[in-house]
Write a protein that holds these residues in place. Structure first.
Motif, PDB file in Angstrom:
ATOM      1  N   GLU A  32       0.832  -1.202   0.000  1.00  0.00           N
ATOM      2  CA  GLU A  32       0.000   0.000   0.000  1.00  0.00           C
ATOM      3  C   GLU A  32       0.868   1.255   0.000  1.00  0.00           C
ATOM      4  O   GLU A  32       0.541   2.256  -0.660  1.00  0.00           O
ATOM      5  N   GLN A  36       0.800   4.091  -3.002  1.00  0.00           N
ATOM      6  CA  GLN A  36       0.540   5.509  -2.801  1.00  0.00           C
ATOM      7  C   GLN A  36       1.658   6.378  -3.386  1.00  0.00           C
ATOM      8  O   GLN A  36       1.414   7.474  -3.897  1.00  0.00           O
ATOM      9  N   ARG A  75      -8.320  -1.577  -5.139  1.00  0.00           N
ATOM     10  CA  ARG A  75      -7.740  -0.412  -5.812  1.00  0.00           C
ATOM     11  C   ARG A  75      -8.431  -0.154  -7.148  1.00  0.00           C
ATOM     12  O   ARG A  75      -8.705   1.000  -7.508  1.00  0.00           O
TER      13      ARG A  75
END
Length: 346
Positions: A32, A36, A75
């Motif tokens: 994650e 990002q 996502r």
């Protein structure tokens, strides 16, 4: 030969082997935090044409392509839902709304839960080959390690299920019909609202899911992907005619085509014979502006084109999505990079 020398020679062979095994076993998906860092979110631009007569509308969703969005299902869903949520806030989602996503969107599901190395591949073919390799040596498919076709079918089955589930859920949640781009699958068939596949010829097709989450009868074949195989008749290549799919939706008849097929001299005549007054083009990466120019000079009641935006794997998506009313000009006037939603009321 002394034991020391013999062991040293053996180690020269064993070290690379164990290093390779270690590399194969150490692969991890995109975290994650890394996700990002790779994704830089920008404001979604929007354009609206016409006025609301409560007779339906077309919402063109241009997405900024990032392979990272395909690495995990949550996502991917969030990527699709962001423009839908914005459109809902603006009051653009109705029972007779058709939401059009870019073509090829279903072709990248093979990246789901894959190693992050795939994202840095040189091109999509390389990424697919690595995905196929890692799937073949996985515990799940180890019995098919020497059967690439069987493993490819397993990947296709997973992709088909995700495509159907994700777009079907979104259609139900937002109460709209969704033109879910296109997806390449082996021998696909829609029957009684469900999509099925079986071993056979791979075809790239576009599908629509209705507000209940079921597939609308029919589909659109991407004929350009079939032409490379070419059927030889009497020593010459048989022409594969382009297709136009006319879908019957709550907002009326909608003609759908792949814009690259406009290169065929017969395409305009094929479109005329459909008698469809609303037309949506699934844009090609090799956009030459011919479709936009043709639509600009046409008298369709409503029309538009949807494409991806962005650069990935040595290829560029043109970001030339637009919409046009009967008497207006294509808008936006120039291509708009990044995420964009275009609403056109029927």
């Amino acid at each position: 030969m002394s034991p020391f020398v013999r062991n040293a020679i053996v180690s020269l062979f064993l070290v690379p082997i164990f290093a390779c095994i270690g590399w194969l076993l150490s692969g991890v998906p995109l975290s994650e935090e890394e996700f990002q860092k790779r994704i830089s979110k920008k404001e979604i631009k929007s354009v609206s044409l016409g006025w609301d007569r409560r007779s339906g509308n077309l919402l063109i969703v241009q997405l900024e392509f990032k392979p990272e969005y395909f690495t995990r299902e949550d996502r991917f869903r969030a990527w699709l839902e962001e423009p839908l949520a914005l459109a809902k806030e603006k009051g653009w989602l109705q029972n007779a709304t058709v939401v059009a996503f870019p073509p090829e969107i279903g072709n990248y599901f093979f990246l789901m839960n894959s190693r992050k190395e795939l994202l840095d591949s040189e091109n999509i073919d390389s990424a697919w080959n690595w995905a196929l390799f890692f799937q073949r040596i996985s515990i799940k498919n180890f019995s098919h390690i020497f059967d690439g076709e069987a493993v490819s079918f397993e990947i296709a089955q997973d992709s088909k299920e995700r495509y159907e589930r994700i777009f079907g859920d979104l259609a139900k949640i937002y109460g709209v019909s969704i033109l879910a781009g296109s997806i390449c699958l082996p021998s696909p068939e829609v029957k009684e609202g469900k999509l099925s596949i079986k071993p056979g010829e791979w075809q790239e097709r576009a599908y629509i899911l209705d507000p209940s989450g079921k597939f609308v009868e029919g589909s659109l074949l991407r004929t350009s992907s079939q032409k490379s195989e070419g059927t030889q008749v009497a020593g010459s290549e048989k022409e594969i005619l382009p297709e136009v799919w006319v879908a019957n939706l709550p907002s009326g008849r909608l003609g759908i085509l792949f814009t690259e097929d406009l290169k065929s001299s017969q395409m305009e005549e094929i479109v005329k014979k459909t008698y469809a007054s609303k037309l949506i083009g699934l844009g090609s990466q090799e956009d030459e502006g011919k479709f936009r120019e043709w639509i600009k000079n046409s008298s369709f009641e409503s029309s538009g084109q949807v494409q991806f935006s962005g650069n990935v794997w040595s290829q560029e998506f043109p970001a030339k999505s637009f919409a046009k009313t009967r008497y207006g000009s294509p808008e936006p006037i120039e291509s708009q990079k990044g995420s964009l939603i275009i609403n056109i009321f029927f």
